[in-house]
Design an enzyme around this catalytic site. Structure first.
Site, PDB file in Angstrom:
ATOM      1  N   ASP A  63       0.879  -1.175   0.000  1.00 19.51           N
ATOM      2  CA  ASP A  63       0.000   0.000   0.000  1.00 19.51           C
ATOM      3  C   ASP A  63       0.916   1.225   0.000  1.00 19.51           C
ATOM      4  OD1 ASP A  63      -3.215   0.463   1.276  1.00 19.51           O
ATOM      5  OD2 ASP A  63      -1.864   2.146   0.887  1.00 19.51           O
ATOM      6  N   ASN A  71     -10.619   7.499   6.950  1.00 13.53           N
ATOM      7  CA  ASN A  71     -10.458   6.051   6.790  1.00 13.53           C
ATOM      8  C   ASN A  71     -10.980   5.286   8.010  1.00 13.53           C
ATOM      9  OD1 ASN A  71      -7.079   6.399   5.425  1.00 13.53           O
ATOM     10  ND2 ASN A  71      -9.039   6.583   4.387  1.00 13.53           N
ATOM     11  N   LYS A  87       0.157   3.538   5.745  1.00 13.50           N
ATOM     12  CA  LYS A  87      -0.720   2.440   6.165  1.00 13.50           C
ATOM     13  C   LYS A  87       0.052   1.144   6.406  1.00 13.50           C
ATOM     14  CE  LYS A  87      -5.058   4.049   4.187  1.00 13.50           C
ATOM     15  NZ  LYS A  87      -6.158   3.797   3.225  1.00 13.50           N
ATOM     16  N   CYS A 188     -14.484   6.789  -6.252  1.00 16.99           N
ATOM     17  CA  CYS A 188     -14.658   6.029  -5.023  1.00 16.99           C
ATOM     18  C   CYS A 188     -14.856   6.913  -3.797  1.00 16.99           C
ATOM     19  CB  CYS A 188     -13.474   5.107  -4.818  1.00 16.99           C
ATOM     20  SG  CYS A 188     -11.905   5.929  -4.998  1.00 16.99           S
ATOM     21  N   CYS A 248      -5.983 -15.913 -19.769  1.00 14.31           N
ATOM     22  CA  CYS A 248      -6.003 -17.356 -19.470  1.00 14.31           C
ATOM     23  C   CYS A 248      -6.701 -18.155 -20.566  1.00 14.31           C
ATOM     24  CB  CYS A 248      -6.635 -17.629 -18.099  1.00 14.31           C
ATOM     25  SG  CYS A 248      -8.433 -17.509 -18.072  1.00 14.31           S
TER      26      CYS A 248
HETATM   27 ZN   LIG Z   1      -9.321 -15.362 -17.963  1.00 14.57          ZN
END
Ligand SMILES: [Zn+2]
Length: 271
Positions: A63, A71, A87, A188, A248
């Site tokens: 972090d 926080n 942090k 956020c 993948c």
């Molecule tokens: Zn994948």
């Protein structure tokens, strides 16, 4: 594996050791394990807390943020006196106080394409505890390419999702091939989050981590668990490997340099 639990450890972990599913061998597996937690914020806090209490012997914490007063509504490993501290340092102090068996490796860095592979390579399992698409895709791609199993968790206001990726199952990009364009997902810091929410989701991630290390139970592999705190429901959606997945699938990339990782306006680990 050599069993080397001393009398203090037999006492500390007695509620683990007494269970057939863990036993002294399982506890030794936890003590011998190395887990990297990416993000020491809302999700990372309960994950670090429970993995440390469980006796996961080596905990990496990555972090690059400092603790802010705002926080503390949810990031329960940090306290008033930690405001302004990195942090990773606050997390390391918390773990040292909770369980001296645990060695904390602090990585006060922002996860980037050129450091993510080196960050994860010494760990048996990785926990993605960020709330940031750039880091999420970096962790997914690096873990998938290196065959490192990892837990994914995400939170939004009153809702969360969590799953576990192993080398056998699909990856995050099988579900979401690309990050949403900038601006599509609300910033956020401006959306807000129920303080307890990352506790619930983070605890599921910590549970999955411990089960993986113990080689017990059914993981959320190929299953995404959706949690709605308002309705208090958990729903599960199964998903499979996508043959067209760039990481993948049948014709995967070989290095992270083949992927663009867009910068985000949202600060890393800001959840
Ligand atoms: Zn994948």
């Amino acid at each position: 594996m050599s069993l080397s639990l001393d009398p203090t450890q037999l006492d500390r972990y007695s509620r683990h050791i007494i269970m057939d599913e863990v036993g002294p061998e399982g506890q030794q597996s936890l003590l011998d394990a190395a887990v990297l937690v990416v993000g020491a914020g809302g999700l990372g806090a309960p994950i670090i807390q429970y993995l440390a209490a469980a006796g996961v012997g080596t905990l990496g914490v990555a972090d690059d943020d400092e603790v802010e007063l705002s926080n503390l509504q949810r990031q329960i490993i940090h306290g008033n006196d930690d405001v302004g501290r990195p942090k990773v340092e606050s997390a390391a102090d918390f773990v040292a106080d909770l369980n001296p068996d645990v060695t904390v490796r602090t990585h006060e860095v922002r996860v980037e394409p050129d450091n993510v592979a080196g960050l994860i390579e010494d760990y048996d399992f990785v926990v993605d505890a960020t709330d940031n698409f750039r880091t999420r895709y970096l962790v997914n791609d690096a873990c998938t390419l290196s065959g490192t199993p990892f837990s994914h968790g995400a939170i939004y206001k009153f809702e969360g999702q969590v799953t576990t990726f192993t080398t056998e199952g699909p990856c995050y990009r099988c579900l979401f091939p690309e990050a949403p364009p900038e601006g599509m997902v609300a910033d956020c810091a401006s959306t807000g989050v129920l303080g307890v929410l990352p506790g619930t989701v983070g605890c599921v991630q910590a549970t999955e981590t411990v089960k993986y290390l113990l080689d017990e139970g059914e993981l959320l592999d190929g299953r995404m668990l959706f949690y709605d705190a308002m309705d208090m429901t958990f729903e599960e959606v199964e998903f499979r490997r996508n043959p067209d997945c760039p990481v993948c699938g049948d014709d995967p990339i070989e290095t992270l340099s083949q992927v663009e990782y867009a910068e985000e306006s949202c600060p890393v680990n800001a959840d």
